[in-house]
Motif scaffolding. Structure first.
Motif, short mmCIF file in Angstrom:
data_model
loop_
_atom_site.label_atom_id
_atom_site.label_comp_id
_atom_site.label_asym_id
_atom_site.label_seq_id
_atom_site.Cartn_x
_atom_site.Cartn_y
_atom_site.Cartn_z
N GLN A 13 6.44 -5.96 -72.02
CA GLN A 13 5.79 -4.71 -72.40
C GLN A 13 6.83 -3.60 -72.38
OE1 GLN A 13 2.89 -3.98 -69.35
NE2 GLN A 13 2.98 -1.79 -69.58
N PHE A 14 6.78 -2.76 -73.38
CA PHE A 14 7.69 -1.62 -73.43
C PHE A 14 7.21 -0.57 -72.44
CE2 PHE A 14 8.87 -3.52 -77.42
CZ PHE A 14 10.22 -3.21 -77.54
N PRO A 15 8.12 -0.04 -71.63
CA PRO A 15 7.70 1.04 -70.73
C PRO A 15 7.35 2.27 -71.57
CG PRO A 15 10.07 0.68 -70.58
CD PRO A 15 9.53 -0.36 -71.49
N LYS A 16 6.51 3.10 -71.00
CA LYS A 16 6.20 4.35 -71.69
C LYS A 16 7.46 5.20 -71.70
CE LYS A 16 1.34 4.54 -70.54
NZ LYS A 16 0.27 5.25 -69.87
N PRO A 17 7.74 5.84 -72.83
CA PRO A 17 8.90 6.74 -72.85
C PRO A 17 8.77 7.82 -71.77
CG PRO A 17 8.08 6.36 -75.07
CD PRO A 17 7.08 5.76 -74.12
N ARG A 18 9.88 8.18 -71.20
CA ARG A 18 9.87 9.22 -70.16
C ARG A 18 9.55 10.57 -70.76
NH1 ARG A 18 14.47 7.88 -65.71
NH2 ARG A 18 13.89 5.72 -65.41
N LEU A 19 9.05 11.44 -69.91
CA LEU A 19 8.74 12.78 -70.37
C LEU A 19 10.00 13.47 -70.87
CD1 LEU A 19 6.26 13.99 -67.61
CD2 LEU A 19 5.72 13.28 -69.95
N LYS A 20 9.86 14.17 -71.93
CA LYS A 20 10.96 14.94 -72.51
C LYS A 20 10.68 16.42 -72.34
CE LYS A 20 12.77 11.15 -74.09
NZ LYS A 20 13.86 10.52 -73.40
N LYS A 21 11.73 17.19 -72.32
CA LYS A 21 11.57 18.64 -72.24
C LYS A 21 10.82 19.13 -73.48
CE LYS A 21 15.82 19.41 -69.65
NZ LYS A 21 17.17 19.99 -69.68
N ASN A 22 10.04 20.19 -73.31
CA ASN A 22 9.35 20.79 -74.44
C ASN A 22 10.35 21.44 -75.38
OD1 ASN A 22 6.61 20.23 -73.73
ND2 ASN A 22 6.76 21.80 -72.15
N LEU A 23 10.09 21.33 -76.66
CA LEU A 23 10.98 21.90 -77.66
C LEU A 23 11.19 23.40 -77.43
CD1 LEU A 23 12.66 21.42 -80.20
CD2 LEU A 23 10.61 21.90 -81.55
N LYS A 24 10.11 24.10 -77.09
CA LYS A 24 10.22 25.55 -76.90
C LYS A 24 11.15 25.91 -75.74
CE LYS A 24 6.06 26.01 -74.02
NZ LYS A 24 6.71 26.18 -72.76
N ASP A 25 11.38 24.98 -74.80
CA ASP A 25 12.24 25.23 -73.66
C ASP A 25 13.72 24.97 -73.93
OD1 ASP A 25 10.00 25.94 -72.16
OD2 ASP A 25 9.71 23.89 -71.44
N ILE A 26 14.01 24.34 -75.06
CA ILE A 26 15.41 23.97 -75.33
C ILE A 26 15.92 24.46 -76.67
CG2 ILE A 26 15.33 21.93 -73.84
CD1 ILE A 26 15.00 20.26 -76.46
N ILE A 27 15.16 25.35 -77.28
CA ILE A 27 15.56 25.83 -78.61
C ILE A 27 15.56 27.36 -78.63
CG2 ILE A 27 13.22 25.78 -79.55
CD1 ILE A 27 14.46 24.80 -82.20
N GLU A 28 16.51 27.89 -79.34
CA GLU A 28 16.58 29.34 -79.55
C GLU A 28 17.01 29.59 -80.97
OE1 GLU A 28 19.73 32.77 -78.35
OE2 GLU A 28 18.88 31.65 -76.68
N TRP A 29 16.26 30.40 -81.67
CA TRP A 29 16.65 30.83 -83.00
C TRP A 29 17.39 32.15 -82.85
CZ3 TRP A 29 15.65 28.37 -87.70
CH2 TRP A 29 14.89 27.20 -87.60
N TYR A 30 18.58 32.19 -83.32
CA TYR A 30 19.39 33.40 -83.22
C TYR A 30 19.62 33.95 -84.62
CZ TYR A 30 23.17 36.57 -82.04
OH TYR A 30 23.95 37.69 -81.87
N ASN A 31 19.17 35.12 -84.85
CA ASN A 31 19.35 35.75 -86.15
C ASN A 31 20.31 36.92 -85.99
OD1 ASN A 31 17.45 34.07 -87.48
ND2 ASN A 31 15.80 35.24 -86.53
N GLY A 32 21.60 36.58 -85.99
CA GLY A 32 22.65 37.53 -85.72
C GLY A 32 22.69 38.65 -86.65
#
Length: 187
Positions: free
Chosen positions: A168-187
């Motif tokens: 049986q494949f283990p359940k994938p581990r929890l991943k960080k939320n996208l909103k916590d690891i992304i930043e849009w920079y509009n210089g």
């Protein structure tokens, strides 16, 4: 299987059942690895597939390695060793794919990134075929000894990938939320 489904289903498998993988399946998985992008199209990978006695000998080398067994040295390294559990996983898996690269001090980072892409392609293809896989970096502790044993002392053992059927494949581990690891920079 759709690509997104495969990505979501992929997980690190640490328990394998005793069932041999065919040469065709292993080569199919490696073929997908070789199709990965690589910096400057260097394709820095070279694969050695080991099974049974040789695979177990490599695991035993890891279990006996001084860096792994010396408690003082482990304290200096700053973490509890994962080498012992990894060696036992290697013994359990039917196939171990060793990924070598040429020794080149000038291209360490680019080759490592390229090999990472290669390994991910292999992991995704294995998942697509319902084969378990585990990316193994702990192999570096015995890399020179393994390279010497296999007649590849002119190359560097970069990492390994265990492959095999899993109940049986283990359940994938929890991943960080996208909103916590992304930043849009509009210089």
């Amino acid at each position: 299987m759709e690509t997104l489904d495969t990505i979501k289903k992929r997980s690190s498998v640490r328990n394998y059942i005793k069932k041999e993988l065919s040469k065709n399946i292993v080569e199919d998985i490696i073929n997908c690895g070789r199709m990965a992008p690589s910096a400057k199209n260097r394709q820095p990978w070279f694969f050695v597939i080991v099974k049974e006695t040789v695979k177990d000998k490599i695991a035993d080398m890891m279990l006996k390695d001084k860096k792994n067994s010396d408690p003082e040295l482990r304290l200096k390294l700053g973490s509890e060793s994962s080498v012992n559990p990894t060696a036992h996983i290697i013994k359990q898996a039917p196939v171990l794919v060793l990924i070598f690269k040429e020794k080149n001090e000038n291209l360490i980072e680019t080759d490592n990134l390229s090999i990472g892409a290669c390994v991910e392609n292999m992991c995704l293809r294995a998942t697509d075929l319902n084969i378990g896989s585990l990316f193994i970096r702990d192999i570096v502790y015995v890399a020179e000894d393994v390279a010497d044993m296999l007649g590849h002392s002119d190359m560097e053992l970069n990492c390994a990938l265990s492959l095999g059927y899993t109940a049986q494949f283990p359940k994938p581990r929890l991943k960080k939320n996208l909103k916590d690891i992304i930043e849009w920079y509009n210089g």
